[in-house]
Design an enzyme around this catalytic site. Structure first.
Site, PDB file in Angstrom:
ATOM      1  N   ASN A 220      55.504  44.250 -15.212  1.00 42.02           N
ATOM      2  CA  ASN A 220      55.981  44.642 -16.541  1.00 42.02           C
ATOM      3  C   ASN A 220      57.275  43.908 -16.893  1.00 42.02           C
ATOM      4  O   ASN A 220      57.426  43.404 -18.008  1.00 42.02           O
ATOM      5  CB  ASN A 220      56.261  46.146 -16.550  1.00 42.02           C
ATOM      6  CG  ASN A 220      55.271  46.891 -17.407  1.00 42.02           C
ATOM      7  OD1 ASN A 220      54.488  46.270 -18.128  1.00 42.02           O
ATOM      8  ND2 ASN A 220      55.294  48.199 -17.346  1.00 42.02           N
ATOM      9  N   HIS A 225      55.696  44.432 -21.594  1.00 45.59           N
ATOM     10  CA  HIS A 225      54.912  45.686 -21.637  1.00 45.59           C
ATOM     11  C   HIS A 225      53.512  45.502 -22.177  1.00 45.59           C
ATOM     12  O   HIS A 225      52.581  46.152 -21.727  1.00 45.59           O
ATOM     13  CB  HIS A 225      55.667  46.727 -22.462  1.00 45.59           C
ATOM     14  CG  HIS A 225      56.803  47.341 -21.711  1.00 45.59           C
ATOM     15  ND1 HIS A 225      56.628  48.341 -20.791  1.00 45.59           N
ATOM     16  CD2 HIS A 225      58.132  47.060 -21.717  1.00 45.59           C
ATOM     17  CE1 HIS A 225      57.789  48.672 -20.265  1.00 45.59           C
ATOM     18  NE2 HIS A 225      58.733  47.895 -20.814  1.00 45.59           N
ATOM     19  N   GLU A 256      50.731  53.781 -13.907  1.00 44.05           N
ATOM     20  CA  GLU A 256      49.798  52.785 -13.376  1.00 44.05           C
ATOM     21  C   GLU A 256      48.989  53.389 -12.238  1.00 44.05           C
ATOM     22  O   GLU A 256      48.524  52.707 -11.348  1.00 44.05           O
ATOM     23  CB  GLU A 256      50.567  51.529 -12.918  1.00 44.05           C
ATOM     24  CG  GLU A 256      51.406  51.682 -11.652  1.00 44.05           C
ATOM     25  CD  GLU A 256      52.812  52.231 -11.887  1.00 44.05           C
ATOM     26  OE1 GLU A 256      53.060  52.862 -12.926  1.00 44.05           O
ATOM     27  OE2 GLU A 256      53.663  52.039 -10.994  1.00 44.05           O
TER      28      GLU A 256
END
Lengths: 347, 125, 204
Positions: A220, A225, A256
């Site tokens: 990320n 993002h 996640e």
């Protein structure tokens, strides 16, 4: 009892049916036969006397009850039908006859008080939904009677059904994760509870797979993002595509993190499946330069297989396994409980 | 030999209701001695000093409900014969009255409902 | 009209508590659950003083069921529910899983019935106790703000006083509670008072 004089001025809101006086005829007032209009009405009209005896029965009600006017007249209303009339309808009729107050029976609260049907003689024999009003009236012989008006409210019921299906769509939205389109945590929690109860009852094993994308935070930070969200979607899809049984589900558990629950698998088969999941993500070949030594997106899996008991939850045990998989270097699964040889090797 | 003079306690938060019951009862049993209470607590306190033979009890009153008051009165003085007089005649209240070994008479207070209450009182002897 | 004594009000309270009991019985038969209805207060208020604040009504939307009735005294009776409470009550009565939005489809007719049950129960109790007969129109239902409803009621009334009843309704097991306001505006409340006097005269 003080009766209201018949000459009392009527407020225009009074829905009291008055038969027009026979003479003298006003110009135009006799143009129609009231009986024709009465029989042509697209609503059910019935009049009963103070004992519940039928005095009027129009064509609409004859058609939908399949009872001819001649058969109905002078019969007791509740006995003219072969099927029972709802107690609420009879109570309302009795109240109107006793207190001379009008009564409304709404579709919402009563559905189908009278045995009336829309399609007689066909296979489909479900009662017509009705909305009914019962109004006290007086005959020209000063008898206390009740006018019963019935309208078919099936069309509004259909609207309700459409609305209900809309609500089912809303329900789906409430159980689905908007990013990945797999089940959300809320749905999973409910499903998991049922799966555990079911496994306990049948004494089946349950396999819980906790799945976590390795080094996702660095991905990320490095790729942004948007790219991160896309990875979550791709992984979710890869996991989902491995499922084939209706009893198995995959849900997004957290950021996640994913969770899969599969009943009734031997531990060995569950382990093979964990390996399939790991490979499915590996085969996506998503580059991840911040992930050493793999340089691509990988997952770690904690698997626990067992019959749910009253102690520590399978979820917690799978979480412990996931933690071990991370400690042991990621891109792997750890399966608990350990078999004897593995336990030996551990020591 | 039972004395024809009985003591009746009327428990009702409505003064009009108490007046109605009193006048209907006195029309039929002019010799009875009648006392009144406006709530359950008052009734419970009252019977310690002056134990009635019979009692009519409303249900919905300020403070404890009439059925609760009746239960407490009966546990202390099982000899009192109580009739529940209420506008609320749903099954749960009928059942509660049955469990107390009494009957529930529907308001309004009329000659008919008073007759039901009087029959219940005399059955107990 | 201003000559209503404590005893008059007590008699009216008793009449309406009997009406409430009857309404509760009817409703409980529909919902299959215990329904409690109580009438904590009966007031006669100068219509000048009636507004949403004096009736402790909030600014929300209200459902109003009204019936006109005639007899020894002619009157308009209005039953006010807050709209969301009304929908919740009807939803519970229907026992369905429908959302509030879906219920709106059935609101009109179901509210008419709910209001009709309560109004008829009160009127029939009055008729029984005072031994007279009342005739009534079918119920109408409208949704508006409390002040709009009150304004219309006052406009239609020539009387300076309006009878106000607060009614509490609870469906026991479902923990649904609602406060209803029953307004009675009459061009001939004096006739009601003379019936009250006659009734009280019989028992005092």
């Amino acid at each position: 009892m003080n009766k209201i004089p018949a000459t009392a001025p009527e407020s225009p809101k009074m829905p009291i049916l008055r038969v027009p006086p026979p003479a003298p005829a006003q110009p135009g007032s006799n143009r129609f036969d009231m009986e024709d209009i009465f029989h042509a009405l697209n609503l059910g009209v019935c009049v009963v006397d103070d004992c519940g005896k039928i005095l009027l029965w129009n064509n609409w009600i004859a058609k939908h009850s399949n009872i001819k006017e001649a058969e109905a007249l002078n019969q007791q209303l509740e006995k003219v039908f072969t099927e029972p009339v709802s107690p609420a309808f009879l109570a309302a009729l009795k109240n109107t006859l006793t207190y001379r107050l009008p009564v409304v029976l709404s579709t919402a609260l009563h559905r189908a008080p009278l045995p009336l049907y829309n399609a007689h003689g066909t296979q489909q024999q479900t009662r017509m939904y009705q909305s009914i009003t019962i109004t006290p009236i007086q005959s020209q012989l000063s008898e206390s009677c009740c006018l019963i008006q019935i309208t078919d409210s099936s069309p509004s019921i259909k609207r309700e059904k459409i609305l209900r299906s809309h609500s089912e769509i809303l329900k789906k939205e409430a159980t689905t994760d908007s990013l990945t389109d797999i089940c959300n945590r809320r749905f999973f929690d409910a499903h998991y509870e049922m799966a555990v109860a079911d496994a306990k009852r049948r004494k089946h094993s349950l396999s819980v797979f906790m799945v976590d994308i390795d080094f996702f935070k660095s991905y990320n930070d490095y790729y942004g993002h948007m790219a991160g969200d896309n990875v979550i979607k791709l992984v979710a899809n890869a996991l989902k595509s491995q499922l084939s049984r209706a009893t198995d589900i995959v849900a997004r558990y957290g950021g996640e993190e994913f969770v899969l629950v599969m009943p009734h698998l031997p531990q060995q088969v569950a382990e093979q499946f964990a390996e399939k999941l790991r490979n499915a993500v590996l085969n996506l070949e998503i580059p991840h330069l911040k992930s050493r030594p793999f340089n691509q997106i990988t997952i770690s899996i904690g698997l626990y297989t067992g019959i749910p008991g009253n102690g520590d939850s399978l979820l917690n045990k799978a979480d412990v396994a996931l933690y071990q998989a991370k400690l042991k270097g990621r891109n792997r699964y750890i399966s608990l409980p350990l078999c004897e040889t593995e336990e030996y090797l551990e020591q | 030999m039972d004395s024809p003079i009985k003591k009746l306690l009327i428990v009702d938060d409505s003064k009009v209701s108490r007046m109605l019951i009193r006048s209907h009862i006195l029309a039929r049993r002019p010799e009875w001695i009648i006392s009144e209470a406006a709530c359950g607590e008052e009734a419970i306190a009252l019977i310690d000093n002056d134990l009635p033979d019979y009692c009519t009890m409303d249900i919905n009153m300020p403070g404890i409900s009439g059925t609760d008051a009746a239960e407490r009165m009966l546990s202390k003085y099982p000899s009192i014969k109580i009739v529940i007089f209420s506008a609320n005649i749903q099954e749960t209240h009928q059942e509660r009255a049955r469990l107390l070994g009494t009957i529930l008479v529907a308001k309004p207070v009329t000659e008919k409902s008073i007759t039901l209450a009087l029959n219940c009182f005399s059955d107990s002897k | 009209m201003s000559s209503l004594s404590e005893l008059h009000l007590d008699a009216l309270a008793e009449v309406f508590s009997i009406g409430a009991g009857r309404a509760a019985l009817s409703l409980s038969e529909i919902v299959g659950d215990e329904v409690r209805i109580s009438v904590p207060s009966v007031q006669i208020i100068n219509s000048e003083d009636i507004n949403s604040a004096t009736l402790s009504l909030n600014n929300g939307r209200f459902g109003a069921v009204n019936q006109h009735f005639r007899g020894p005294f002619n009157a308009e009776a209005v039953l006010l529910f807050t709209e969301d409470q009304a929908l919740k009550i009807v939803g519970d009565m229907m026992g369905s899983q429908m959302s509030i939005d879906e219920l709106a489809e059935f609101e009109h007719e179901a509210m008419c019935e709910l209001g009709n049950i309560i109004l008829n129960a009160c009127l029939s109790a009055m008729a029984d106790i005072f031994s007279f007969t009342l005739e009534s129109s079918l119920p109408d239902y409208a949704v508006a703000s409390a002040d709009e409803i009150l304004h219309r009621l006052k406009e239609n009334s020539t009387q300076p006083y309006i009878m106000v009843l607060h009614i509490d309704l609870t469906i026991e097991k479902r923990h649904t509670a609602g406060n209803l306001v029953f307004l009675l505006s009459s061009a001939s409340l004096d006739n009601l008072v003379s019936h009250l006097d006659q009734f009280l005269g019989n028992i005092t």
